[in-house]
Scaffold this motif. Structure first.
Motif, mmCIF file in Angstrom:
data_model
loop_
_atom_site.group_PDB
_atom_site.id
_atom_site.type_symbol
_atom_site.label_atom_id
_atom_site.label_comp_id
_atom_site.label_asym_id
_atom_site.label_seq_id
_atom_site.Cartn_x
_atom_site.Cartn_y
_atom_site.Cartn_z
ATOM 1 N N THR A 218 15.146 -17.013 2.203
ATOM 2 C CA THR A 218 15.461 -15.577 2.302
ATOM 3 C C THR A 218 15.645 -14.992 0.914
ATOM 4 O OG1 THR A 218 16.457 -15.869 4.496
ATOM 5 C CG2 THR A 218 17.060 -13.873 3.266
ATOM 6 N N ARG A 219 16.371 -15.686 0.052
ATOM 7 C CA ARG A 219 16.552 -15.202 -1.328
ATOM 8 C C ARG A 219 15.208 -15.051 -2.036
ATOM 9 N NH1 ARG A 219 21.149 -18.244 -0.961
ATOM 10 N NH2 ARG A 219 23.027 -17.008 -1.235
ATOM 11 N N ALA A 220 14.386 -16.080 -1.952
ATOM 12 C CA ALA A 220 13.088 -16.044 -2.631
ATOM 13 C C ALA A 220 12.210 -14.930 -2.070
ATOM 14 C CB ALA A 220 12.389 -17.396 -2.497
ATOM 15 N N ALA A 221 12.205 -14.755 -0.764
ATOM 16 C CA ALA A 221 11.366 -13.726 -0.144
ATOM 17 C C ALA A 221 11.838 -12.326 -0.524
ATOM 18 C CB ALA A 221 11.364 -13.898 1.375
ATOM 19 N N ILE A 222 13.151 -12.098 -0.521
ATOM 20 C CA ILE A 222 13.660 -10.770 -0.883
ATOM 21 C C ILE A 222 13.457 -10.510 -2.370
ATOM 22 C CG2 ILE A 222 15.716 -9.294 -1.027
ATOM 23 C CD1 ILE A 222 16.644 -10.532 1.621
ATOM 24 N N GLU A 223 13.608 -11.527 -3.202
ATOM 25 C CA GLU A 223 13.339 -11.349 -4.635
ATOM 26 C C GLU A 223 11.876 -10.970 -4.861
ATOM 27 O OE1 GLU A 223 15.294 -11.275 -7.299
ATOM 28 O OE2 GLU A 223 17.122 -11.763 -6.200
ATOM 29 N N ASN A 224 10.964 -11.617 -4.144
ATOM 30 C CA ASN A 224 9.548 -11.286 -4.281
ATOM 31 C C ASN A 224 9.282 -9.864 -3.779
ATOM 32 O OD1 ASN A 224 6.782 -12.245 -4.960
ATOM 33 N ND2 ASN A 224 6.455 -11.736 -2.812
ATOM 34 N N MET A 225 9.858 -9.512 -2.629
ATOM 35 C CA MET A 225 9.700 -8.162 -2.099
ATOM 36 C C MET A 225 10.223 -7.126 -3.101
ATOM 37 S SD MET A 225 11.190 -6.671 1.515
ATOM 38 C CE MET A 225 12.862 -6.425 0.906
ATOM 39 N N THR A 226 11.333 -7.446 -3.762
ATOM 40 C CA THR A 226 11.912 -6.548 -4.763
ATOM 41 C C THR A 226 10.949 -6.333 -5.924
ATOM 42 O OG1 THR A 226 14.146 -7.247 -4.159
ATOM 43 C CG2 THR A 226 13.872 -6.246 -6.338
ATOM 44 N N LYS A 227 10.280 -7.395 -6.364
ATOM 45 C CA LYS A 227 9.305 -7.273 -7.457
ATOM 46 C C LYS A 227 8.127 -6.400 -7.056
ATOM 47 C CE LYS A 227 10.684 -11.668 -9.409
ATOM 48 N NZ LYS A 227 10.383 -13.094 -9.494
ATOM 49 N N VAL A 228 7.693 -6.505 -5.818
ATOM 50 C CA VAL A 228 6.613 -5.641 -5.340
ATOM 51 C C VAL A 228 7.083 -4.190 -5.325
ATOM 52 C CG1 VAL A 228 5.113 -5.092 -3.375
ATOM 53 C CG2 VAL A 228 5.519 -7.488 -4.009
ATOM 54 N N LEU A 229 8.288 -3.955 -4.837
ATOM 55 C CA LEU A 229 8.837 -2.586 -4.840
ATOM 56 C C LEU A 229 8.904 -2.040 -6.268
ATOM 57 C CD1 LEU A 229 11.681 -3.065 -2.216
ATOM 58 C CD2 LEU A 229 9.699 -1.549 -1.952
ATOM 59 N N GLN A 230 9.359 -2.873 -7.199
ATOM 60 C CA GLN A 230 9.429 -2.440 -8.602
ATOM 61 C C GLN A 230 8.033 -2.114 -9.134
ATOM 62 O OE1 GLN A 230 11.532 -5.845 -10.163
ATOM 63 N NE2 GLN A 230 13.536 -4.859 -9.890
ATOM 64 N N GLY A 231 7.021 -2.844 -8.673
ATOM 65 C CA GLY A 231 5.650 -2.552 -9.059
ATOM 66 C C GLY A 231 5.202 -1.182 -8.576
ATOM 67 N N ALA A 232 5.840 -0.694 -7.518
ATOM 68 C CA ALA A 232 5.549 0.644 -7.003
ATOM 69 C C ALA A 232 6.480 1.687 -7.619
ATOM 70 C CB ALA A 232 5.690 0.660 -5.485
ATOM 71 N N GLY A 233 7.421 1.235 -8.465
ATOM 72 C CA GLY A 233 8.312 2.162 -9.152
ATOM 73 C C GLY A 233 9.601 2.487 -8.427
ATOM 74 N N ILE B 173 0.860 -1.178 0.000
ATOM 75 C CA ILE B 173 0.000 0.000 0.000
ATOM 76 C C ILE B 173 0.900 1.233 0.000
ATOM 77 C CG2 ILE B 173 -1.614 1.389 1.403
ATOM 78 C CD1 ILE B 173 -3.002 -1.011 0.229
ATOM 79 N N ILE B 174 0.535 2.210 -0.831
ATOM 80 C CA ILE B 174 1.219 3.503 -0.824
ATOM 81 C C ILE B 174 0.308 4.493 -0.109
ATOM 82 C CG2 ILE B 174 2.044 5.431 -2.228
ATOM 83 C CD1 ILE B 174 2.720 3.367 -4.415
ATOM 84 N N SER B 175 0.883 5.211 0.812
ATOM 85 C CA SER B 175 0.196 6.300 1.496
ATOM 86 C C SER B 175 1.171 7.471 1.531
ATOM 87 C CB SER B 175 -0.207 5.894 2.914
ATOM 88 O OG SER B 175 -0.844 6.983 3.574
ATOM 89 N N GLY B 176 0.781 8.575 0.907
ATOM 90 C CA GLY B 176 1.717 9.693 0.791
ATOM 91 C C GLY B 176 2.911 9.268 -0.034
ATOM 92 N N LYS B 177 4.105 9.400 0.530
ATOM 93 C CA LYS B 177 5.331 9.000 -0.163
ATOM 94 C C LYS B 177 5.934 7.731 0.444
ATOM 95 C CE LYS B 177 7.169 12.986 -2.368
ATOM 96 N NZ LYS B 177 7.868 12.312 -3.402
ATOM 97 N N THR B 178 5.103 6.984 1.183
ATOM 98 C CA THR B 178 5.591 5.796 1.868
ATOM 99 C C THR B 178 4.918 4.549 1.299
ATOM 100 O OG1 THR B 178 5.854 7.127 3.863
ATOM 101 C CG2 THR B 178 5.959 4.754 4.128
ATOM 102 N N ILE B 179 5.717 3.500 1.123
ATOM 103 C CA ILE B 179 5.233 2.214 0.626
ATOM 104 C C ILE B 179 5.364 1.196 1.756
ATOM 105 C CG2 ILE B 179 5.511 0.410 -1.124
ATOM 106 C CD1 ILE B 179 7.264 2.584 -2.633
#
Length: 127
Positions: free
Chosen positions: A51-66, A22-28
């Motif tokens: 840990t690798r798989a979880a961080i890779e997935n988290m990275t994809k979510v971050l990329q989805g937020a730009g 979720i994005i609220s203001g400038k925070t994800i």
């Protein structure tokens, strides 16, 4: 205050009762990720592989937020076996955050979804 749901086709699909982020203001605010594949099966190889798989997935979510992992301000990590898995998890974590790692909390928990060894969530900032 307005909220914007983040959804990344590249990341593992979320269950119906939460958003990837979720994005609220400038925070994800990125929901927790465990070490699973696209079919919601735990990856083999213990806490380091998860840990690798979880961080890779988290990275994809971050990329989805730009944004990239460089935008991460804080991570929360949950370990089902803190004494055993803290050091091996850290080895992998530092591969993804080698310079100026974000603030972090690591918590030992009784159990995690699907019997996972670890889960990670983060808070990041939009440019």
């Amino acid at each position: 205050m307005t909220k914007q749901v983040v959804f990344s086709e590249e990341a593992n699909p979320p269950l119906p009762f939460y958003s990837q982020a979720i994005i609220s203001g400038k925070t994800i605010y990125v929901s927790g990720s465990i070490g699973i594949d696209r079919n919601s099966k735990l990856v083999e190889g213990g806490v380091q592989a998860q840990t690798r798989a979880a961080i890779e997935n988290m990275t994809k979510v971050l990329q989805g937020a730009g944004v990239t992992r460089d935008a991460v301000l804080k991570c929360n990590i949950f370990l089902a076996n803190l004494p055993r898995d803290f050091a091996p998890m850290n080895e992998v974590y530092l591969e993804y955050f080698p310079k100026n790692p974000p603030a972090r909390t690591c918590i030992g928990v009784a159990s995690l979804p699907l019997g996972a060894d670890m889960e990670i969530e983060c808070i990041a900032e939009l440019p």
